[in-house]
Design an enzyme around this catalytic site. Sequence first.
Site, mmCIF file in Angstrom:
data_model
loop_
_atom_site.group_PDB
_atom_site.id
_atom_site.type_symbol
_atom_site.label_atom_id
_atom_site.label_comp_id
_atom_site.label_asym_id
_atom_site.label_seq_id
_atom_site.Cartn_x
_atom_site.Cartn_y
_atom_site.Cartn_z
ATOM 1 N N CYS A 42 0.837 -1.197 0.000
ATOM 2 C CA CYS A 42 0.000 0.000 0.000
ATOM 3 C C CYS A 42 0.875 1.251 0.000
ATOM 4 C CB CYS A 42 -0.898 0.000 1.239
ATOM 5 S SG CYS A 42 -2.070 1.385 1.275
ATOM 6 N N ASP A 44 0.448 3.752 1.742
ATOM 7 C CA ASP A 44 0.424 4.325 3.090
ATOM 8 C C ASP A 44 1.834 4.641 3.594
ATOM 9 O OD1 ASP A 44 0.265 4.434 6.056
ATOM 10 O OD2 ASP A 44 -1.823 3.873 5.730
ATOM 11 N N ARG A 46 3.046 4.794 6.390
ATOM 12 C CA ARG A 46 3.502 4.089 7.595
ATOM 13 C C ARG A 46 4.135 2.730 7.314
ATOM 14 N NH1 ARG A 46 -2.267 4.756 10.372
ATOM 15 N NH2 ARG A 46 -2.792 4.255 8.225
ATOM 16 N N HIS A 98 -2.225 -4.133 4.968
ATOM 17 C CA HIS A 98 -2.041 -3.736 6.369
ATOM 18 C C HIS A 98 -3.379 -3.460 7.016
ATOM 19 C CE1 HIS A 98 -2.656 0.726 5.894
ATOM 20 N NE2 HIS A 98 -2.482 0.381 4.640
ATOM 21 N N CYS A 101 -6.096 -0.059 6.888
ATOM 22 C CA CYS A 101 -5.843 0.519 5.560
ATOM 23 C C CYS A 101 -6.964 1.514 5.205
ATOM 24 C CB CYS A 101 -5.774 -0.592 4.515
ATOM 25 S SG CYS A 101 -5.407 0.020 2.856
#
Length: 212
Positions: A42, A44, A46, A98, A101
């Site tokens: 992803c 993302d 993080r 994750h 998400c």
Amino acid sequence: MKLLQHLFENNHRWVEEVETENPGFFQRLAQGQSPEYLWIGCSDSRIPANEVVGLMPGELFVHRNVANLVIHTDMSLLSVLQYAVEVLQVKHVIICGHYGCGGVMGAMKGESLGLIDNWLRFIKDIYHRNEELLDSLDEQHKADRLCELNVIQQVANLVHTTIVQDAWQRGQNLAVHGWIYDIKDGKLRDLNVCISAPEQLNEVYRMDVRID
Ligand code: CO
């Protein structure tokens, strides 16, 4: 004044650290890459792919998009996959989703987020196919489970591409893995949906994903 000066400073510091630990690192890396793994994750912020698996530059080929989707008409993903499998000859493709998400949670909600709704539509389809199971869970477990089901679906999508099928046909060693990352503790979990041969293709739909 240079814009984003602090990022250039970070970069210089990083180069120095790497070179101190490993003199000539960048010179050697400039000769070429031969990563063993392709990471599909992803976007993302993080989940920095290299960091979470402790790999150096040159060791992980990476493709990231919102909610780590494998869509058969996505030329960007297919190009990355084809290059990784046929040219770089990676041995493993890791699809890593994750928990928490934003893409998956956005797809669970009815509200419109704009253009991205078209992309998240693929996750809505997964929800729809598993509606009975998901609706029996509380909100937190529902979200976690859909994040897991999304990874499993993307593993299925990936092993059905001509790129992966052709690789197996040629006798190339290639395993596709489905993992999930927990942003609350930084840990990876294997969803046990590894597919490494065409005979296993149906298994991906039979896998039982447990929520601990
Ligand atoms: Co995400």
